[in-house]
Design an enzyme around this catalytic site. Structure first.
Site, PDB file in Angstrom:
ATOM      1  N   CYS A 190       0.840  -1.218   0.000  1.00 53.22           N
ATOM      2  CA  CYS A 190       0.000   0.000   0.000  1.00 53.22           C
ATOM      3  C   CYS A 190       0.863   1.253   0.000  1.00 53.22           C
ATOM      4  O   CYS A 190       0.531   2.259   0.634  1.00 53.22           O
ATOM      5  CB  CYS A 190      -0.970  -0.001   1.181  1.00 53.22           C
ATOM      6  SG  CYS A 190      -2.205  -1.308   1.105  1.00 53.22           S
ATOM      7  N   ALA A 191       1.969   1.174  -0.702  1.00 55.30           N
ATOM      8  CA  ALA A 191       2.864   2.322  -0.894  1.00 55.30           C
ATOM      9  C   ALA A 191       3.431   2.225  -2.306  1.00 55.30           C
ATOM     10  O   ALA A 191       4.641   2.221  -2.518  1.00 55.30           O
ATOM     11  CB  ALA A 191       3.973   2.318   0.151  1.00 55.30           C
TER      12      ALA A 191
END
Length: 426
Positions: free
Chosen positions: A375-376
């Protein structure tokens, strides 16, 4: 490794020698999992950065609260009053855990993402948000038309870039930054960034989701305006998180949710509560989540950070040294191998997609890790040199992440290193 004074407050004194440190046990410490061939092996959980297991004291606190569970802030009955007392005591406990200022608000939310979205909804009109492209999506995506800064080559460049960006802004501004990267574990200079923000009349919001399970945090001492984190990262996986910080923006904003508890009166017009905590906690709150989060804070505070940090750094050094000794394995880092970090390591194995590595570790060795972009996405693509349009499922531009915490042992680390020696190219 040296601890950065710019990133967090000094550690608590170690417990006296006559009082041995009692580190809380995690639920599931004796879990066994199946591996190929049908054997059961003890689970090596190296995925704490995604969701940490529940601490036994947290489990006990929730179990103790259940028999008298009732409504909050609304009932005259004994169970309702006791539940309300536990809920508000949890708020007090978490405030103390992060060193909040006397007037700071603490709003219970679902998680860090929820907290940052609440803050985004509470910004004064015309506020410009400045955020680094290295952020987790929880801190990267909630803002409209944010100024996104490129990944800095070193900590001082992060401060300089923020300084230049904020200097060009007229009107209210908010700097958003992580305290510890969920990809590399590296600690960010949040005290220096807070100083720069305030010098320009801006505020700073810190994503502390990956810091608070590993280090003490003092919001007031670091002069932070807002801090957000999740219970599920902090050994309290019961669906609660918090936004802590200055009350004025929250008190002036429209309620995050419109419903009971957020109002003073409802008639032809609605009078919303002036209390920022009540204003943004409409409906029945997650009482058990709040109780769990407070119990985790109490358990960590009772243990003290010094023994926890020492053990984590010992295991982290063992893990990183083991990875460095395997040909074809490369650790990801923004600021180099010597920069202080928490117990998170992401790496790639030459010639092996990240998903394949993670599946082999699980199926053949009983090891749990995370794979993907965590999630980056922009940050991982930057570290790996991937294209902008490549998705999380693309194993060629993804990594493997091993993260440690309470319950991690030398055997877990050594099992991972041994397995990777078999997986990596000869």
């Amino acid at each position: 490794m040296a601890l950065s004074a710019l990133t967090f407050v000094p550690q608590q004194p170690a417990n006296p020698v006559s009082e041995p440190v009692r580190v809380p046990v995690v639920v599931g410490a004796d879990l066994e999992v199946p591996v190929r061939g049908g054997r059961l092996v003890p689970y090596a959980n190296l995925d704490y950065a995604a969701s940490a297991p529940c601490l036994e004291p947290v489990n006990a606190a929730v179990a103790a609260a259940l028999p008298a569970y009732s409504s909050v802030h609304r009932g005259a009955g004994y169970a309702s009053q006791l539940t309300t007392q536990r809920y508000e005591q949890a708020r007090h406990t978490v405030r103390a855990f992060v060193g909040a200022r006397p007037g700071d608000a603490l709003v219970f939310v679902r998680n860090t993402t929820d907290a940052m979205n609440l803050l985004a909804r509470s910004l004064p009109e015309g506020t410009t948000v400045v955020v680094f492209g290295t952020e987790h999506h929880a801190s990267l995506l909630p803002w409209t038309d944010a100024v996104r800064l490129a990944p800095p080559a070193f900590p001082g460049e992060a401060v300089r870039a923020a300084d230049e960006a904020l200097a060009a802004i007229e009107g209210p501004a908010l700097l958003v930054v992580t305290a510890a990267s969920n990809v590399t574990g590296e600690l960010w200079p949040i005290a220096g960034l807070a100083h720069i923000a305030h010098r320009h009349g801006a505020r700073i919001a810190v994503d502390a989701a990956q810091l608070v399970p590993h280090r003490g945090l003092n919001l007031a001492a670091l002069d932070l305006d807002y801090v957000a984190f999740s219970g599920h990262k902090l050994y309290a996986p019961f669906g609660a998180g918090v936004l802590v910080g200055r009350p004025d923006w929250l008190a002036a904003a429209d309620p995050y949710l419109r419903g009971g508890g957020a109002v003073r009166a409802v008639g032809e017009t609605t009078e919303w509560s002036d209390d920022p905590e009540a204003r943004h906690e409409a409906g029945t709150p997650n009482v058990l989540g709040a109780v769990a989060l407070a119990a985790a804070c109490d358990a960590l505070a009772a243990t003290g950070w010094t023994p926890l940090v020492r053990e984590e750094e010992r295991l982290l050094a063992r893990l990183r040294a083991g990875l460095a000794a395997i040909p074809g394995v490369r650790e990801l880092s923004l600021w180099g191998p010597d920069h202080p970090r928490v117990g998170i390591v992401s790496f790639v194995v030459e010639g092996r997609p990240a998903r394949e590595v993670a599946e082999i570790l699980s199926a053949e060795h009983g090891i749990g890790v995370r794979d993907g972009k965590f999630c980056a996405h922009p940050f991982v693509r930057h570290l790996l040199g991937g294209a902008e349009d490549e998705g999380c499922a693309d194993g060629t531009v993804s990594a493997v992440r091993a993260s440690i915490g309470i319950g991690t042992t030398e055997e877990h680390v050594d099992r991972l290193i041994t397995a990777l020696r078999e997986i990596a190219p000869a």
